[in-house]
Design a protein around this motif. Structure first.
Motif, PDB file in Angstrom:
ATOM      1  N   CYS A 169     -32.416 -20.472 -32.354  1.00 30.83           N
ATOM      2  CA  CYS A 169     -32.384 -21.281 -31.133  1.00 30.83           C
ATOM      3  C   CYS A 169     -33.600 -21.028 -30.249  1.00 30.83           C
ATOM      4  O   CYS A 169     -33.885 -21.782 -29.335  1.00 30.83           O
ATOM      5  CB  CYS A 169     -31.102 -21.016 -30.360  1.00 30.83           C
ATOM      6  SG  CYS A 169     -30.896 -19.299 -29.944  1.00 30.83           S
ATOM      7  N   PHE A 170     -34.360 -19.942 -30.515  1.00 28.99           N
ATOM      8  CA  PHE A 170     -35.531 -19.641 -29.697  1.00 28.99           C
ATOM      9  C   PHE A 170     -36.827 -20.108 -30.336  1.00 28.99           C
ATOM     10  O   PHE A 170     -37.892 -19.997 -29.742  1.00 28.99           O
ATOM     11  CB  PHE A 170     -35.623 -18.132 -29.441  1.00 28.99           C
ATOM     12  CG  PHE A 170     -34.779 -17.679 -28.302  1.00 28.99           C
ATOM     13  CD1 PHE A 170     -35.142 -17.983 -27.003  1.00 28.99           C
ATOM     14  CD2 PHE A 170     -33.624 -16.959 -28.522  1.00 28.99           C
ATOM     15  CE1 PHE A 170     -34.375 -17.576 -25.943  1.00 28.99           C
ATOM     16  CE2 PHE A 170     -32.847 -16.545 -27.474  1.00 28.99           C
ATOM     17  CZ  PHE A 170     -33.216 -16.860 -26.180  1.00 28.99           C
ATOM     18  N   GLU A 171     -36.756 -20.619 -31.552  1.00 33.44           N
ATOM     19  CA  GLU A 171     -37.979 -20.966 -32.267  1.00 33.44           C
ATOM     20  C   GLU A 171     -38.775 -22.049 -31.548  1.00 33.44           C
ATOM     21  O   GLU A 171     -38.202 -22.928 -30.914  1.00 33.44           O
ATOM     22  CB  GLU A 171     -37.641 -21.454 -33.681  1.00 33.44           C
ATOM     23  CG  GLU A 171     -37.745 -20.343 -34.705  1.00 33.44           C
ATOM     24  CD  GLU A 171     -37.264 -20.772 -36.058  1.00 33.44           C
ATOM     25  OE1 GLU A 171     -37.239 -21.980 -36.323  1.00 33.44           O
ATOM     26  OE2 GLU A 171     -36.898 -19.879 -36.852  1.00 33.44           O
ATOM     27  N   GLY A 172     -40.105 -21.953 -31.654  1.00 32.33           N
ATOM     28  CA  GLY A 172     -40.957 -22.979 -31.071  1.00 32.33           C
ATOM     29  C   GLY A 172     -41.218 -22.752 -29.602  1.00 32.33           C
ATOM     30  O   GLY A 172     -41.599 -21.659 -29.196  1.00 32.33           O
ATOM     31  N   LEU A 173     -40.999 -23.792 -28.790  1.00 36.80           N
ATOM     32  CA  LEU A 173     -41.362 -23.716 -27.380  1.00 36.80           C
ATOM     33  C   LEU A 173     -40.600 -22.647 -26.591  1.00 36.80           C
ATOM     34  O   LEU A 173     -41.211 -21.943 -25.781  1.00 36.80           O
ATOM     35  CB  LEU A 173     -41.194 -25.088 -26.740  1.00 36.80           C
ATOM     36  CG  LEU A 173     -41.950 -25.253 -25.420  1.00 36.80           C
ATOM     37  CD1 LEU A 173     -43.429 -24.970 -25.614  1.00 36.80           C
ATOM     38  CD2 LEU A 173     -41.752 -26.639 -24.864  1.00 36.80           C
ATOM     39  N   PRO A 174     -39.283 -22.476 -26.793  1.00 37.14           N
ATOM     40  CA  PRO A 174     -38.575 -21.466 -25.987  1.00 37.14           C
ATOM     41  C   PRO A 174     -39.189 -20.078 -26.069  1.00 37.14           C
ATOM     42  O   PRO A 174     -39.455 -19.452 -25.040  1.00 37.14           O
ATOM     43  CB  PRO A 174     -37.168 -21.473 -26.581  1.00 37.14           C
ATOM     44  CG  PRO A 174     -36.999 -22.813 -27.158  1.00 37.14           C
ATOM     45  CD  PRO A 174     -38.345 -23.238 -27.642  1.00 37.14           C
ATOM     46  N   ILE A 175     -39.469 -19.607 -27.267  1.00 38.30           N
ATOM     47  CA  ILE A 175     -40.012 -18.253 -27.405  1.00 38.30           C
ATOM     48  C   ILE A 175     -41.433 -18.197 -26.852  1.00 38.30           C
ATOM     49  O   ILE A 175     -41.874 -17.172 -26.323  1.00 38.30           O
ATOM     50  CB  ILE A 175     -39.950 -17.773 -28.890  1.00 38.30           C
ATOM     51  CG1 ILE A 175     -40.174 -16.266 -28.972  1.00 38.30           C
ATOM     52  CG2 ILE A 175     -40.958 -18.490 -29.744  1.00 38.30           C
ATOM     53  CD1 ILE A 175     -39.051 -15.451 -28.416  1.00 38.30           C
ATOM     54  N   THR A 176     -42.141 -19.342 -26.920  1.00 36.19           N
ATOM     55  CA  THR A 176     -43.478 -19.401 -26.337  1.00 36.19           C
ATOM     56  C   THR A 176     -43.405 -19.228 -24.820  1.00 36.19           C
ATOM     57  O   THR A 176     -44.221 -18.524 -24.217  1.00 36.19           O
ATOM     58  CB  THR A 176     -44.153 -20.747 -26.663  1.00 36.19           C
ATOM     59  OG1 THR A 176     -44.048 -20.978 -28.056  1.00 36.19           O
ATOM     60  CG2 THR A 176     -45.602 -20.733 -26.271  1.00 36.19           C
ATOM     61  N   LEU A 177     -42.410 -19.860 -24.210  1.00 38.33           N
ATOM     62  CA  LEU A 177     -42.254 -19.733 -22.756  1.00 38.33           C
ATOM     63  C   LEU A 177     -41.877 -18.305 -22.371  1.00 38.33           C
ATOM     64  O   LEU A 177     -42.374 -17.765 -21.377  1.00 38.33           O
ATOM     65  CB  LEU A 177     -41.187 -20.712 -22.254  1.00 38.33           C
ATOM     66  CG  LEU A 177     -41.627 -22.182 -22.243  1.00 38.33           C
ATOM     67  CD1 LEU A 177     -40.464 -23.093 -21.924  1.00 38.33           C
ATOM     68  CD2 LEU A 177     -42.736 -22.383 -21.231  1.00 38.33           C
ATOM     69  N   VAL A 178     -41.011 -17.675 -23.167  1.00 40.87           N
ATOM     70  CA  VAL A 178     -40.642 -16.285 -22.898  1.00 40.87           C
ATOM     71  C   VAL A 178     -41.884 -15.400 -22.989  1.00 40.87           C
ATOM     72  O   VAL A 178     -42.142 -14.555 -22.127  1.00 40.87           O
ATOM     73  CB  VAL A 178     -39.577 -15.808 -23.901  1.00 40.87           C
ATOM     74  CG1 VAL A 178     -39.335 -14.319 -23.747  1.00 40.87           C
ATOM     75  CG2 VAL A 178     -38.277 -16.575 -23.710  1.00 40.87           C
ATOM     76  N   ALA A 179     -42.677 -15.634 -24.029  1.00 40.51           N
ATOM     77  CA  ALA A 179     -43.907 -14.851 -24.206  1.00 40.51           C
ATOM     78  C   ALA A 179     -44.857 -15.074 -23.042  1.00 40.51           C
ATOM     79  O   ALA A 179     -45.503 -14.140 -22.552  1.00 40.51           O
ATOM     80  CB  ALA A 179     -44.585 -15.229 -25.520  1.00 40.51           C
ATOM     81  N   ALA A 180     -44.939 -16.335 -22.567  1.00 37.66           N
ATOM     82  CA  ALA A 180     -45.812 -16.646 -21.435  1.00 37.66           C
ATOM     83  C   ALA A 180     -45.350 -15.877 -20.198  1.00 37.66           C
ATOM     84  O   ALA A 180     -46.166 -15.337 -19.438  1.00 37.66           O
ATOM     85  CB  ALA A 180     -45.815 -18.143 -21.164  1.00 37.66           C
ATOM     86  N   ALA A 181     -44.039 -15.805 -20.002  1.00 39.22           N
ATOM     87  CA  ALA A 181     -43.496 -15.088 -18.850  1.00 39.22           C
ATOM     88  C   ALA A 181     -43.874 -13.608 -18.920  1.00 39.22           C
ATOM     89  O   ALA A 181     -44.290 -13.008 -17.925  1.00 39.22           O
ATOM     90  CB  ALA A 181     -41.981 -15.244 -18.807  1.00 39.22           C
ATOM     91  N   LEU A 182     -43.742 -13.018 -20.119  1.00 36.67           N
ATOM     92  CA  LEU A 182     -44.077 -11.595 -20.270  1.00 36.67           C
ATOM     93  C   LEU A 182     -45.570 -11.362 -20.042  1.00 36.67           C
ATOM     94  O   LEU A 182     -45.967 -10.389 -19.399  1.00 36.67           O
ATOM     95  CB  LEU A 182     -43.677 -11.114 -21.668  1.00 36.67           C
ATOM     96  CG  LEU A 182     -42.163 -11.060 -21.905  1.00 36.67           C
ATOM     97  CD1 LEU A 182     -41.864 -10.675 -23.330  1.00 36.67           C
ATOM     98  CD2 LEU A 182     -41.517 -10.075 -20.944  1.00 36.67           C
TER      99      LEU A 182
END
Lengths: 199, 261
Positions: A169-182
């Motif tokens: 469920c995190f693949e693609g854009l969601p995990i990218t946004l999480v990474a951007a936040a970190l």
């Protein structure tokens, strides 16, 4: 504070403490869109630095010699958008004619920048901070460098993300946004440095 | 003066100055474009799919204009209509488009060959190959984990009984499976190809015989019997040159291992 120190302060805060992308969350769209591969990061950063510096110079002139004398400062947003769009088009024509290699290197990113909100942000913030001409130009250039730094750093993060295997469920854009936040949280480490460094 | 009027005048003025500047600039600094370019570009569909091997339709049109590209039948998306239009625009003769299709050169399914080990790692061909060249005894053939099927945008590839098969009706010849296959056993061949080699093993005949019942042993019968000299056996593996192949089917008849189909 001396002039040189003030310019240094502007440069340092634009690149690190007040980084447009990672601290102020401006220009997230190109940040997520272009950071997939390194070459386009370099192209985009180059074009942004170039256009931001030019736009800062031109809009500062227009604001101080046209809008303010006529009391039309409330028109700044619309005038700036107009001028930036025309400026980018003009620069593209000039580059195509006289500096072909640079035109090819910047390629598709030059026209794309007209819609980059960081360019509008830098020109408006220049006015808000009531910078003089030189300070505006330095502000524009270093804000562009800060944008490029964020883009290139995040490009590396995304390369690592490609090898990681997040939950479905995190693949693609969601995990990218999480990474951007970190990534943006790492820039919190610079907070407060600028004020104590240059006074 | 009326403040509204001032605002309108100033904004209009700025717009006008910008417009005039751009018009003047585009007139005086116009880069001369080859007059054939717009003509040729108009013929192309503008889908920018890259099927011709150039970066978009502009790239292909440019190459046609400056003469670095001779063939006018490279646009797969446009089909025969585009070739005809291009023939008119360039004055060249219309050629038929060579439609291509991906083909997996391996028939070593679970019945034809055996495993040398049980592989329990990540279920991709790429990872499987890293461990002693895959779990099968033949290190040249299809690994069967379907890396090609995973990248196929048209779902044209299925792994059946351990070997990938391409559904020719669905394949659009984009070539993604060709570049992703770690064994390099997928190639694009003409859709009209009458014969194709169904093995990729380059080892000597007796070695292949032990490993797989469907393998090419490099006997050279096909090469000797081909009337068009279109087949070459290199490294104990037959290869067909489709530019020379006349589609007579002789090679298929003489192949003792039935690995030319």
């Amino acid at each position: 504070m001396s002039d040189g120190a003030k310019l240094l302060l502007i440069a340092f805060s634009m690149i690190f403490t007040e980084n447009y992308v990672l601290v102020q969350f401006i220009a997230i769209c190109p940040f997520l869109g272009v950071s997939k591969n390194f070459d386009s990061c370099i192209g985009m950063s180059g074009a942004v630095i170039f256009v931001m510096t030019l736009a800062s110079a031109v809009t500062w002139t227009i604001y101080n010699f046209l809008l303010e004398p006529f009391g039309l400062t409330y028109l700044q947003t619309i005038v700036f958008i107009l001028v930036i769009a025309a400026l980018v088009q003009f620069v593209e024509i000039v580059l195509k004619k006289y500096i072909k290699p640079l035109y090819k290197a910047l390629g598709i990113y030059l026209p794309l920048i007209t819609t980059n909100c960081a360019v509008l942000a830098v020109t408006i913030l220049n006015i808000d901070e009531s910078y003089n001409f030189i300070e505006s130009c330095v502000d524009g250039a270093t804000a562009g460098i800060g944008f490029g730094l964020a883009l290139i750093l995040f490009c590396g993060v995304r390369k690592a993300l490609e090898r990681a295997k997040p939950p479905k469920c995190f693949e693609g854009l969601p995990i990218t946004l999480v990474a951007a936040a970190l990534t943006s949280m790492t820039f919190m480490g610079f907070a407060g440095i600028a004020d104590n460094l240059f006074h | 003066m009326n403040p509204v009027l001032v605002a309108v005048l100033v904004l209009g003025g700025v717009g006008l100055v910008c417009a005039v500047l751009l018009v003047v600039a585009s007139k005086f600094m116009a880069v001369p474009v080859d007059e054939r370019f717009p003509k040729i570009r108009e013929c192309l569909p503008g889908a920018n799919c890259g099927g011709c091997g150039y970066a978009g339709c502009d790239g292909y049109a440019n190459a046609l204009v400056d003469g670095s590209e001779e063939k006018i039948n490279k646009c797969v998306a446009g089909g025969a209509a585009v070739v005809e239009a291009l023939a008119k625009a360039t004055g060249k003769e219309a050629e038929a488009i060579e439609e291509k299709v991906a083909y997996v050169h391996c028939k070593g399914d679970c019945n034809a060959t055996q495993k040398k080990a049980e592989y329990n790692g990540t279920k991709t061909c790429k990872a499987s190959k890293l461990l002693f060249g895959g779990e099968g005894t033949c290190t040249f053939g299809c690994l069967g984990y379907g890396d090609c099927a995973a990248v196929c945008p048209e779902q044209a590839i299925n792994v059946i009984n351990g070997v990938a098969h391409v559904n020719g009706a669905r394949c659009i010849a984009c070539g993604q499976c060709v570049s992703v296959c770690p064994q390099k056993i997928v190639t694009l061949i003409p859709k009209a190809a009458a014969v194709k080699v169904t093995c990729s093993n380059k080892e000597k005949g007796p070695v292949v015989m032990k490993k797989c019942t469907a393998g090419c042993i490099g006997c050279g019968l096909c090469m000797r019997n081909c009337p068009a000299e279109a087949i070459k056996v290199e490294g104990f593996l037959a290869a067909i040159d489709y530019e020379k192949c006349i589609g007579c089917g002789k090679c298929r008849e003489v192949c003792p291992k039935k690995c030319i189909l």
